[in-house]
Every structure is written in C-alpha cells, then in structure tokens.
Design a protein around this motif. Structure first.
Motif, mmCIF file in Angstrom:
data_model
loop_
_atom_site.group_PDB
_atom_site.id
_atom_site.type_symbol
_atom_site.label_atom_id
_atom_site.label_comp_id
_atom_site.label_asym_id
_atom_site.label_seq_id
_atom_site.Cartn_x
_atom_site.Cartn_y
_atom_site.Cartn_z
ATOM 1 N N ALA A 97 0.976 -1.169 -0.065
ATOM 2 C CA ALA A 97 -0.004 -0.003 0.041
ATOM 3 C C ALA A 97 0.886 1.245 0.002
ATOM 4 N N LYS A 98 1.936 1.176 0.432
ATOM 5 C CA LYS A 98 2.987 2.391 0.701
ATOM 6 C C LYS A 98 3.908 2.749 -0.270
ATOM 7 N N PRO A 100 5.513 3.497 -3.646
ATOM 8 C CA PRO A 100 4.658 4.317 -4.901
ATOM 9 C C PRO A 100 4.368 3.545 -5.941
ATOM 10 N N GLY A 101 3.271 3.869 -6.717
ATOM 11 C CA GLY A 101 2.780 3.050 -7.763
ATOM 12 C C GLY A 101 1.156 2.754 -7.735
ATOM 13 N N ASP A 102 0.513 3.242 -8.543
ATOM 14 C CA ASP A 102 -0.841 3.090 -8.530
ATOM 15 C C ASP A 102 -1.239 1.587 -9.234
ATOM 16 N N PHE A 103 -1.044 0.562 -8.654
ATOM 17 C CA PHE A 103 -1.221 -0.618 -9.517
ATOM 18 C C PHE A 103 -0.986 -1.817 -8.477
ATOM 19 N N LYS A 105 0.288 -4.550 -6.208
ATOM 20 C CA LYS A 105 1.706 -5.126 -5.912
ATOM 21 C C LYS A 105 1.791 -6.242 -5.136
ATOM 22 N N GLU A 257 8.970 9.554 -4.399
ATOM 23 C CA GLU A 257 7.659 10.117 -4.333
ATOM 24 C C GLU A 257 8.052 11.661 -4.669
ATOM 25 N N ALA A 262 6.569 6.136 -10.754
ATOM 26 C CA ALA A 262 6.838 5.044 -9.861
ATOM 27 C C ALA A 262 7.534 3.985 -10.645
ATOM 28 N N ARG A 284 5.478 -4.438 -9.196
ATOM 29 C CA ARG A 284 4.046 -4.919 -9.803
ATOM 30 C C ARG A 284 3.854 -6.442 -9.539
#
Length: 425
Positions: A97-98, A100-103, A105, A257, A262, A284
C-alpha cells in the motif's frame, strides 16, 4: 588524530577479523539511545551515521524494542516457507500500500539490501526473459557478485575480486558539479543502445533516486520521468534502489515520491528494520509473480523479529510525523552549512533532499579527500561521528536519526562548525 577508544580491542580485532571488513571508526559501542552512543570507556558521541541510515527512528526506539520483545515471547524463527506467520503477511500488505505506484503490488522479504537487489534482478530477468542490466557510475548496490558488478565504484568494492558478472552496463549518473547533466546521461544511453547492446536484451535499469556511496547525489528534476518513459518504450523493468533513501530519510517515505513516477520494482532495507536485519522487494504483481514457487526466498527471509521491528518502524514514522521532521531538520542543517560556507571556501556544494544532506569539499578546484578527512577527525575528537562518501571520498554525508532531540541536534551543529573551522587552521 584518530580517536581510538580501546587499543586492546583494536588489537584483538586485527588478530581475529579479516582485514576486508573495513571500519570507519575505532569506537567500540557499549550502549546507545536515540542519537547518542557511549563507548566502553563511557565516552559519549553524537551519532550522525545511524548505522548508515538504518536507525532512522533512533537507537532502541521504545516502540521498536517493545515490538521485538513481544515477538520474542512467541517465537524467533520458523522459516516462513515452512511455518508461515501472520505478521509477515501483514507487513507485505502495508508495503504494497505504501510503495509508490498506482497498481497492484506484491512483496517478498529477505535479510540484507544486497539480497533485495539480487532478488530484484532475478525477478526482472525471469519476467522479461532477458539478461542485460543497466546501472550507473557512482551507484552502490551491495557486495555480492551481482550487486558488486552493479556498483559503479571500483575501490574498495571491486578491486582484486576478478571478473564481474556479464551483461551489466554502466552509464554516467547526472552530477552537475562534476559536469554531467541529465542530457549527458541520456546521450550515453543512446550510444550504448547503438554501439553495444540492443535494448531488447535489457531486462532492467536500476538506479538510486539519491546516490548514496556516490556522494548523496539526487537525480535531477525530470530524470526519473525520462527513465520511466524509456523503460516503457522498450519493455524494460525500472528498479528503484531505495535501500538508503527509504523510510522518511528524504522527507518522503520513499524518495521516488519526489519524482512523480513509480518504478516497477522497489528494493528496501536499512531503515525498514530499525536496527534489525530485514529487507524487502515490492513490485508490480504480475512481475513479482513471474517466478516459480521456490525460486525466491531464504531461510532467514522475513525473520519474525525483523518483521515485528518493521511494523513498529512504520508506526513510529506515522505517529511522530518523521517525514516532515526530516524536512525541518534538513532545512536547518542546510542553513547552518551555508553559514559555515561563508568562511569556508572549501565547501563547493550542499545538497540532498530532506535529512539526506551532504557537503562536498574541494581545494584548489579539485576534490579534496584530505580536507574532508580532517573535518571528520576534528568532529570525532569533539564527540560527533560523521561518515564520508563520494567517488573521490570528498563528501560528508549526514545521517542522524530523524528522532534526534533538538538540544542534541543543536550541539551537533556547533561541533560541526568548530570541526570545519579547525580543519582550515
């Protein structure tokens, strides 16, 4: 002016421990608390090394100590691959969750930063079916054969150890003071892809958002976005080595960040465990899942005590707002260094994000490891522990715990100024 607090122990060390294990000081620790350390003779030192960015939350933070003590009452080791345990899963969930990366993991744990980097390269190679790796001059990634190969500094890390691993290529890292721009780095990359290796053979590009051993050199604005775009174009896995930059050191939980993009894989260690050995690779989900079961792991990987400490470290960073405190401490340090520089022309650069600051020294327009060493020795004689870095050994890096009490920080700044002025005398 070497400070040697126990000649007898030094003699025993020289007789018992291999010469290749280098030591920055001859101070033998007896106890430590937050940003202070006492040697076996009871002499006090202010610690601006923090175990090389390990105890960002300070020596023996009460919450870290209590978390480890609670875990000791349950078990110290089962090997997660034999008897798994819930807090390993929970820590993976928190890092997923922490980081970086909106995908989506996934995470694996190991023991050291070098292990994390080794695993990141293994995963990238398995996922892409390629072998080549691009790294950067001045970078440091570890002392195993793969990570030593990735490291962009010969002495002392590579000298005399024979041929390095194949299919690893080095590029110049941007460093404006040394005449290398981001454009220069990309021009070198273009030449590499035209003259030496097809980009379709490259599995990964690995780099530190702020080079550590290389001199605390931050990637310039826009550089990471260009690396990200290049990796996307050629199907290359982008790996951010956050072993030294992670866990609030730069004013963000992770240094990436600061860059607005990311990496595909992030490696971390040091500050994660608050003094206990644990490292992690987060990336990822589809990349992390490419390896077959059994291809990743290790007997001590994700040791329960290290996992317990890591949970406490993440709690402390949030509860004590250490990202913002890192920024405030770094700003104060930079202001003091700028004031010192007014009477010290040897200071040619003050740099770094958050509380990952460094100062570089030159004499007569050339890097001066000699002057730098004098500053470190003068500080040590006054009770302040500093570390050097940089390709030329002419940089002092500042890595005090982010929890350092204000009066101790003020005292350290006074000692630093006195040491620089004494080195000029």
């Amino acid at each position: 002016m070497t400070v040697e607090t126990s000649p007898e122990l030094t003699a025993r060390k020289n007789a018992a421990i291999a010469r290749g294990v280098g030591m920055s000081t001859q101070i033998y620790a007896e106890r430590a608390e937050n940003a202070e350390l006492w040697d076996k003779n009871g002499r006090r030192f202010i610690d601006f090394a923090a175990g090389i960015a390990v105890v960002n939350t300070g020596h023996r933070h009460p919450k870290v100590v209590e978390a480890v003590r609670r875990q000791l009452d349950h078990f110290t080791h089962t090997c997660h691959q034999v008897f798994p345990y819930e807090n390993y899963v929970a820590l993976a969930e928190r890092l997923n969750a922490k980081v970086p990366g909106d995908f989506p993991k996934k995470t694996i744990f190991a023991t050291t930063g070098a292990e994390a980097v080794e695993n990141a390269i293994k995963i990238a190679r398995h996922y892409t079916g390629r072998a080549g790796v691009v790294a950067f001059a001045g970078g440091f990634h570890g002392r195993t054969f793969m990570t030593m190969t990735l490291t962009g500094k010969v002495h002392p890390y590579k000298a005399g150890f024979g041929p390095m691993m194949n299919d690893v290529w080095h590029l110049p890292y941007p460093n404006a003071l040394h005449g290398v721009s981001g454009d220069d780095s990309f021009a070198a990359l273009e030449r590499l892809f035209k003259a030496d290796v097809d980009p379709s053979r490259i599995a990964a590009i690995i780099l530190e958002p702020v080079q550590g051993e290389g001199g605390f050199v931050p990637a310039p604005e826009g550089f990471m976005k260009r690396i990200r775009a290049l990796c996307d174009t050629h199907g290359i896995v982008m790996i951010a080595d956050e072993v030294q930059t992670g866990f609030a050191r730069t004013g963000k939980l992770f240094a990436m960040e600061h860059h607005g993009v990311a990496a595909d894989i992030t490696t971390m260690a040091k500050g994660l465990g608050g003094g206990l050995p644990i490292s992690a690779v987060t990336g990822r989900a589809e990349i992390m899942d490419s390896s077959q079961p059994g291809g990743l792991g290790g007997t001590y990987a994700g040791n329960p005590l290290g996992v317990a400490a890591a949970h406490a470290v993440l709690d402390v960073i949030e509860e004590e707002d250490l990202c913002n405190r890192a920024q405030r401490l770094g700003d104060r340090l930079k202001q003091r260094l700028a004031a010192i520089a007014e009477s010290c022309p040897e200071i040619v650069d003050i740099r770094g994000p958050g509380f990952m600051k460094a100062v570089e020294f030159e004499v007569g327009g050339a890097p001066s490891p000699e002057f730098t060493k004098r500053v470190v020795e003068e500080a040590m004689a006054r009770g302040l522990v500093l570390l050097t870095c940089g390709v030329y050994g002419n940089v002092i890096r500042f890595l005090a715990p982010l929890t350092i009490p204000e009066p101790v920080f003020d005292e350290a700044l006074d000692i630093l100024e006195a040491a620089v002025l004494a080195a000029r005398a």
